[in-house]
Design a protein around this motif. Structure first.
Motif, PDB file in Angstrom:
ATOM      1  N   THR A  48       6.042  11.616  -6.079  1.00 30.52           N
ATOM      2  CA  THR A  48       5.275  11.553  -4.716  1.00 30.52           C
ATOM      3  C   THR A  48       5.136   9.968  -4.180  1.00 30.52           C
ATOM      4  N   GLY A 108       0.782  -1.274   0.052  1.00 28.97           N
ATOM      5  CA  GLY A 108       0.005   0.061   0.093  1.00 28.97           C
ATOM      6  C   GLY A 108       0.930   1.219  -0.130  1.00 28.97           C
ATOM      7  N   CYS A 109       2.146   1.289  -0.070  1.00 31.93           N
ATOM      8  CA  CYS A 109       3.016   2.219  -0.195  1.00 31.93           C
ATOM      9  C   CYS A 109       3.593   2.274  -1.763  1.00 31.93           C
ATOM     10  N   ARG A 110       3.338   3.395  -2.557  1.00 31.81           N
ATOM     11  CA  ARG A 110       4.016   3.331  -3.660  1.00 31.81           C
ATOM     12  C   ARG A 110       4.685   4.560  -4.341  1.00 31.81           C
ATOM     13  N   LYS A 143       9.032   4.694  10.883  1.00 30.20           N
ATOM     14  CA  LYS A 143       8.003   5.229  11.756  1.00 30.20           C
ATOM     15  C   LYS A 143       6.673   5.528  10.993  1.00 30.20           C
ATOM     16  N   GLU A 144       6.658   5.959   9.861  1.00 25.60           N
ATOM     17  CA  GLU A 144       5.384   6.073   8.911  1.00 25.60           C
ATOM     18  C   GLU A 144       4.894   4.685   8.556  1.00 25.60           C
ATOM     19  N   ARG A 145       5.316   3.643   8.613  1.00 26.23           N
ATOM     20  CA  ARG A 145       5.212   2.320   8.337  1.00 26.23           C
ATOM     21  C   ARG A 145       5.082   2.039   6.777  1.00 26.23           C
ATOM     22  N   LEU A 185       3.173   7.434  -2.066  1.00 29.34           N
ATOM     23  CA  LEU A 185       1.819   7.729  -1.700  1.00 29.34           C
ATOM     24  C   LEU A 185       1.560   6.406  -0.433  1.00 29.34           C
ATOM     25  N   MET A 186       0.994   6.849   0.371  1.00 23.20           N
ATOM     26  CA  MET A 186       0.643   5.545   1.432  1.00 23.20           C
ATOM     27  C   MET A 186      -0.498   6.084   2.020  1.00 23.20           C
ATOM     28  N   PRO A 187      -0.986   5.107   2.995  1.00 25.70           N
ATOM     29  CA  PRO A 187      -2.385   5.281   3.729  1.00 25.70           C
ATOM     30  C   PRO A 187      -2.417   6.906   4.408  1.00 25.70           C
ATOM     31  N   GLU A 188      -3.276   7.692   4.119  1.00 24.24           N
ATOM     32  CA  GLU A 188      -3.497   8.861   4.712  1.00 24.24           C
ATOM     33  C   GLU A 188      -2.289   9.793   4.626  1.00 24.24           C
ATOM     34  N   ARG A 189      -1.254   9.562   3.947  1.00 20.79           N
ATOM     35  CA  ARG A 189      -0.114  10.554   3.619  1.00 20.79           C
ATOM     36  C   ARG A 189       0.425  10.468   2.223  1.00 20.79           C
ATOM     37  N   ALA A 190       1.029  11.581   2.097  1.00 19.31           N
ATOM     38  CA  ALA A 190       1.658  11.613   0.714  1.00 19.31           C
ATOM     39  C   ALA A 190       3.091  12.476   0.972  1.00 19.31           C
ATOM     40  N   LEU A 191       4.180  11.811   0.665  1.00 23.23           N
ATOM     41  CA  LEU A 191       5.385  12.768   0.818  1.00 23.23           C
ATOM     42  C   LEU A 191       5.831  13.102  -0.734  1.00 23.23           C
ATOM     43  N   ARG A 192       6.076  14.390  -0.826  1.00 22.58           N
ATOM     44  CA  ARG A 192       6.790  14.728  -2.123  1.00 22.58           C
ATOM     45  C   ARG A 192       8.009  14.597  -2.155  1.00 22.58           C
TER      46      ARG A 192
END
Lengths: 378, 101
Positions: free
Chosen positions: B34, B14-16, B93-95, B36-43
């Motif tokens: 980006t 679920g993280c891609r 930590k963000e799993r 993408l992961m549950p409830e988060r997005a990191l640029r």
């Protein structure tokens, strides 16, 4: 090294208001939309494409129960093909393993499986349905699929003392995330508030427990906790701020800044069948109404925290203060905070103001409360 | 706890990594990476992108460090190592990562 992204980040797609469960705190409005008015899969596909073009990253497929849509696999595929990260927020009914496999194959990224408790009796009581054992089956199937799993527990007075069992359930599953979200009091939950609000002592105990567990599970399971804001010192930044991050589409296509926005008098909502999604986001009166700071009253207007919580929740301001532009009354700085304290006191939940020591526990209801269950739309 | 240098980080289920349109506000037309992961997005950009692209279950943490020390050869090698370990710990930590041995 990295930045969290803001701006229209997620599209909350309420695919239907139909649901096999009848939860007493359902976030759907009291007035449910009928099956006959639901958008087709073609219309939804177009919405997903428009959303991705407008910069949205994530689609939250929800309801009602999204699995009540017979075209749910097509909808997942359409959202994924549009370039979105696809979340399915579900009770796990109706589902069998073949359907789960098809959803994952179609591009489902993340499944949020809701639980109403750790024990069957309370879970079934809250959902008004025989649902718990099916959820456990789904959790078991999920171990064989490469998809992110969140267990979502909605917390209230009747199940807040089961957190340890809920965590144990998560640890025995493939979940990498668990959400303990206390009930927020709008709509159905507002109607059932007196039987749902936990006591202050219950809340303090749960916070202490979860802080410890968060530490213990770091790197394995992300533990998230949303407190009931009636007990908070400051309000929650509802929806991350009005018209700042999220857009919700109702089953018949109205675009809303939040789940409960329809309760606010004088707001009218535009429909995605009549106007482009980005235009609605940028220009519609409903999204503009409480965007930024221009609408704020004192004490919000000059408060140092206004960029953190955006004045709290507009729907709560309406429900408790009778004015959607007021400071959210749960805020300790709000002129109407005494009203929230009076509610807590009247429910025998606290005898002292927020911030003071623990109050004596309220007597547990021995018998089952007379819940107001949400029905199914026509 | 810092990740084991011999372990092979891999994006969790679920993280891609996705290419998404750059934020409208910067007015440019380029694509943006980006996570993408549950409830988060990191640029992601620069080193963070280089790191995440190597979280494939094949590269060890040690290999990721030596790759980036080569790419950013003007930077102090120890600083590069510390930054990478810090970033991997944040993702853990963000799993967002599984560490395979």
């Amino acid at each position: 090294m990295e930045n969290s992204i803001s701006n229209p980040l997620a599209l909350i797609a309420e695919l239907t208001h139909r649901c096999p469960l009848h939860c007493v705190y359902c976030s759907n409005p009291l007035e449910l939309q009928a099956r006959t008015s639901e958008l087709s899969s073609e219309v939804w596909s177009g919405i997903f494409r428009e959303a991705a073009e407008a910069g949205v990253l994530q689609a939250d497929l929800t309801g009602g129960e999204p699995l009540a849509r017979t075209d749910i696999v097509d909808l997942v595929r359409a959202a994924r093909d549009a370039g979105l990260y696809v979340n399915l927020i579900t009770s796990g009914l109706p589902m069998d393993e073949a359907r789960l496999a098809a959803l994952v194959e179609a591009g489902l990224d993340h499944i949020q499986l809701s639980f109403q408790g750790a024990r069957e009796n309370i879970a079934n009581e809250i959902s008004g349905a025989l649902s718990h054992s099916q959820k456990l089956r789904v959790l078991e199937w999920l171990k064989s699929y490469r998809v992110a799993v969140t267990l979502n527990f909605v917390i209230h007075r009747r199940n807040i003392d089961q957190l340890q069992e809920m965590l144990a359930l998560a640890e025995s599953s493939s979940a990498t995330r668990i959400e303990f979200a206390n009930v927020q009091y709008y709509g159905w939950a507002f109607a059932n508030r007196e039987n749902l609000l936990p006591t202050r002592q219950q809340l303090d105990r749960s916070v202490e427990f979860l802080n410890r567990e968060q530490e213990r599970l770091q790197g394995r399971i992300r533990v998230e906790f949303v407190v009931p804001d009636y007990y908070a010192k400051y309000p929650k930044p509802c929806m991350g701020g009005w018209g700042r991050k999220l857009m919700l589409i109702t089953p018949h296509g109205d675009a809303l800044p939040c789940h409960a926005a329809q309760v606010i008098p004088g707001l009218s909502f535009e429909n995605v069948k009549n106007r482009g999604l980005r235009e609605i986001w940028e220009q519609s009166a409903a999204f503009q109404k409480f965007r930024g700071e221009g609408w704020m009253q004192e004490p919000c207007k000059t408060c140092d925290r206004r960029g953190l919580d955006f004045g709290g929740c507009r729907c709560q301001a309406l429900l408790l203060a009778g004015d959607a532009s007021a400071t959210d009354p749960v805020c300790s700085l709000a002129p109407l905070r005494p009203k929230v304290d009076a509610i807590l006191a009247s429910l025998n939940l606290i005898s002292d103001p927020v911030g003071a020591g623990p109050a004596p526990p309220a007597p547990e209801p021995v018998t089952r409360p007379s819940w107001l269950y949400r029905p199914n739309p026509s | 706890m810092p990740p084991d240098l011999q372990s092979r980080p891999r994006l969790a289920a679920g993280c891609r990594l996705a290419e998404t349109p750059a934020s409208r506000t910067n007015g440019k037309d380029d694509r943006q990476h980006t996570l993408l992961m549950p409830e988060r997005a990191l640029r992601l950009n620069g080193p963070s992108l280089q790191i995440v692209q190597r979280c494939d279950g094949k590269h060890t943490v040690r290999q990721i460090i030596s790759d980036l020390q080569m790419i950013y050869s003007k930077a102090e090698p120890h600083k590069v190592e510390q930054d990478i370990l810090g970033y991997l710990a944040l993702l853990q930590k963000e799993r967002a990562l599984d560490f395979e041995l």
